[in-house]
Design an enzyme around this catalytic site. Structure first.
Site, PDB file in Angstrom:
ATOM      1  N   SER A  13       0.818  -1.219   0.000  1.00  0.00           N
ATOM      2  CA  SER A  13       0.000   0.000   0.000  1.00  0.00           C
ATOM      3  C   SER A  13       0.850   1.267   0.000  1.00  0.00           C
ATOM      4  O   SER A  13       2.078   1.216   0.111  1.00  0.00           O
ATOM      5  CB  SER A  13      -0.888   0.011   1.247  1.00  0.00           C
ATOM      6  OG  SER A  13      -0.077   0.338   2.366  1.00  0.00           O
ATOM      7  N   CYS A  14       0.172   2.398  -0.102  1.00  0.00           N
ATOM      8  CA  CYS A  14       0.868   3.698  -0.145  1.00  0.00           C
ATOM      9  C   CYS A  14       1.672   3.946   1.135  1.00  0.00           C
ATOM     10  O   CYS A  14       2.855   4.314   1.080  1.00  0.00           O
ATOM     11  CB  CYS A  14      -0.141   4.810  -0.372  1.00  0.00           C
ATOM     12  SG  CYS A  14      -1.622   4.674   0.649  1.00  0.00           S
ATOM     13  N   ASN A  15       1.074   3.723   2.295  1.00  0.00           N
ATOM     14  CA  ASN A  15       1.798   3.951   3.554  1.00  0.00           C
ATOM     15  C   ASN A  15       2.975   2.993   3.692  1.00  0.00           C
ATOM     16  O   ASN A  15       4.067   3.384   4.112  1.00  0.00           O
ATOM     17  CB  ASN A  15       0.846   3.785   4.746  1.00  0.00           C
ATOM     18  CG  ASN A  15       0.005   5.025   4.956  1.00  0.00           C
ATOM     19  OD1 ASN A  15       0.533   6.137   5.037  1.00  0.00           O
ATOM     20  ND2 ASN A  15      -1.310   4.860   5.026  1.00  0.00           N
ATOM     21  N   HIS A  59      -0.949  11.494   3.319  1.00  0.00           N
ATOM     22  CA  HIS A  59      -0.687  10.955   4.661  1.00  0.00           C
ATOM     23  C   HIS A  59       0.579  11.622   5.209  1.00  0.00           C
ATOM     24  O   HIS A  59       1.440  12.064   4.439  1.00  0.00           O
ATOM     25  CB  HIS A  59      -0.380   9.460   4.627  1.00  0.00           C
ATOM     26  CG  HIS A  59      -1.394   8.587   3.970  1.00  0.00           C
ATOM     27  ND1 HIS A  59      -2.649   8.377   4.483  1.00  0.00           N
ATOM     28  CD2 HIS A  59      -1.326   7.825   2.843  1.00  0.00           C
ATOM     29  CE1 HIS A  59      -3.303   7.506   3.712  1.00  0.00           C
ATOM     30  NE2 HIS A  59      -2.531   7.170   2.711  1.00  0.00           N
ATOM     31  N   GLN A  64      -0.846   9.538  -1.444  1.00  0.00           N
ATOM     32  CA  GLN A  64      -1.392   8.178  -1.532  1.00  0.00           C
ATOM     33  C   GLN A  64      -1.822   7.798  -2.939  1.00  0.00           C
ATOM     34  O   GLN A  64      -1.791   6.626  -3.311  1.00  0.00           O
ATOM     35  CB  GLN A  64      -2.581   8.026  -0.565  1.00  0.00           C
ATOM     36  CG  GLN A  64      -3.893   8.677  -0.992  1.00  0.00           C
ATOM     37  CD  GLN A  64      -3.963  10.175  -0.719  1.00  0.00           C
ATOM     38  OE1 GLN A  64      -3.057  10.736  -0.126  1.00  0.00           O
ATOM     39  NE2 GLN A  64      -5.049  10.814  -1.133  1.00  0.00           N
TER      40      GLN A  64
END
Ligand SMILES: NC(=O)c1ccc[n+]([C@@H]2O[C@H](COP(=O)([O-])OP(=O)(O)OC[C@H]3O[C@@H](n4cnc5c(N)ncnc54)[C@H](OP(=O)(O)O)[C@@H]3O)[C@@H](O)[C@H]2O)c1
Length: 342
Positions: free
Chosen positions: A139-141, A220, A302
């Site tokens: 994922s992005c995080n 984020h 994100q």
């Protein structure tokens, strides 16, 4: 060799990956698939992308006068690699169909790790993905954390990581998600899934994360605390971060950029397409070094951070490039990623 690529799911991630694939010299975008005959379908057509859908949705598109080139099965019969960018959980449901057509598969971070042979990040484990049947681009995080961790770990071995993830509530286009007026621990129990997801790529790492969701759509923010196995030097940390083209160091004392809103404003003013910021942004003036300890603040766009990793994953699966840095540099060059925001 030109790799023929199809994208299933033409939303936030799918449309960006489609544009990126269409620019790569060693790839051909064969087409994109979606299920709703809406503005996204019209945009895909206006870009000249071939459009596919489920067989029971063909009539819906035709009734709205949107031309469709065929079914997802037609798309699968013409490609080497499918990039699944459907909402989390759908990828697993499609996996049997993809296998039937013997295509290589790239899934996204919304899927469970078990969906693919391995979870993937270019700088951490590109070589492990070479020739596999499937990978999951995290994922992005998780991508933001891994870019930082693998970059620094190649300079100084890392002992442990603790990070607080301040999550955007929704993507800008989403109208049904929140919170609108609350800060929501996500989850209240610690650890959050982000550190666990990092460990799908780096199983040896001692990492604990905690997350809260806040009412914003832009980016984020992570507050990261890293302990190294030896005493560190801030100049060397800065050199490591500056050396990575997918990390952009910004100094608020020089630029006045003190928030995600201003990062996005700069991207808009520079005319970046969709104001995308695929670079991990690290505030240089947040760096705190004391002995073996580092703390810093970073921001993750994100919607776009996972795009270059999806491109590298294609080259790894298809064995067209064995050297991670060769793919890394080619992707960066074509996408104009140069390690700086401004
Ligand atoms: N958005 C982010 O910030 C972000 C960041 C990193 C990773 N990811 C991951 O990337 C994946 C995709 O997320 P997203 O944000 O791009 O989702 P999204 O914007 O909701 O887009 C999903 C797309 O999939 C299509 N779709 C839905 N059901 C489908 C089906 N049964 N068959 C084929 N297509 C279908 C939708 O089609 P229609 O438009 O036609 O309805 C839409 O085009 C998820 O795993 C997510 O966790 C998201």
């Amino acid at each position: 060799m030109t790799v023929r690529v199809g994208i299933n799911g033409y939303g936030t991630i799918g449309k960006r990956v489609a544009d990126a694939v269409s620019k790569m010299p060693d790839m051909e975008l064969v087409g994109v698939a979606k299920i709703t005959p809406d503005y996204g379908a019209l945009i895909a057509r206006s870009k000249g992308y071939r459009l596919y859908t489920l067989s029971d949705r063909l009539d819906l598109f035709r009734k709205k006068g949107i031309e469709v080139d065929g079914t997802i099965e037609d798309l699968l019969s013409e490609i080497d690699v499918i990039i699944d960018t459907t909402p989390g959980g759908y990828g697993l449901r499609y996996k049997g169909l993809y296998r039937k057509y013997s295509v290589k598969m790239i899934f996204q971070g919304g899927e469970k790790p078990e969906v693919a042979d391995i979870s993937f990040n270019t700088l951490c484990n590109y070589r492990d993905a070479i020739g596999r049947e499937s990978v999951r681009v995290v994922s992005c995080n998780t991508t933001g954390l891994l870019r930082l961790i693998c970059t620094l770990n190649s300079y100084y071995p890392i002992e442990r990581v603790r990070a607080i993830i301040i999550r955007r509530a929704a993507d800008p286009k989403e109208i049904k998600r929140g919170p609108v007026n609350a800060i929501v621990p996500n989850p209240i129990s610690i650890p959050s899934h982000h550190g666990i997801d990092v460990k799908t790529v780096l199983p040896w790492l001692d990492i604990i994360t905690s997350a809260v969701i806040v009412p914003t759509t832009l980016m984020h923010v992570h507050i990261v605390n890293i302990w190294f196995k030896e005493k560190i030097n801030i100049e060397y940390i800065i050199e490591a971060l500056e050396h990575n083209e997918r990390i952009a160091l910004i100094d608020s004392r020089v630029t006045g950029i003190k928030s995600t809103a201003e990062i996005v404003e700069v991207a808009r003013d520079l005319g970046r397409y969709r104001y995308d910021v695929p670079e991990l942004i690290v505030w240089k003036d947040s760096l705190y070094v004391n002995g073996r300890e580092l703390m810093l603040i970073q921001a993750v766009h994100q919607e776009s951070i996972v795009v270059p990793e999806n491109i590298d994953a294609i080259r790894a699966l298809m064995r067209i490039v064995d050297d991670p840095m060769e793919s890394f540099k080619l992707t960066n060059k074509v996408l104009g990623i140069k390690g700086r925001l401004i």
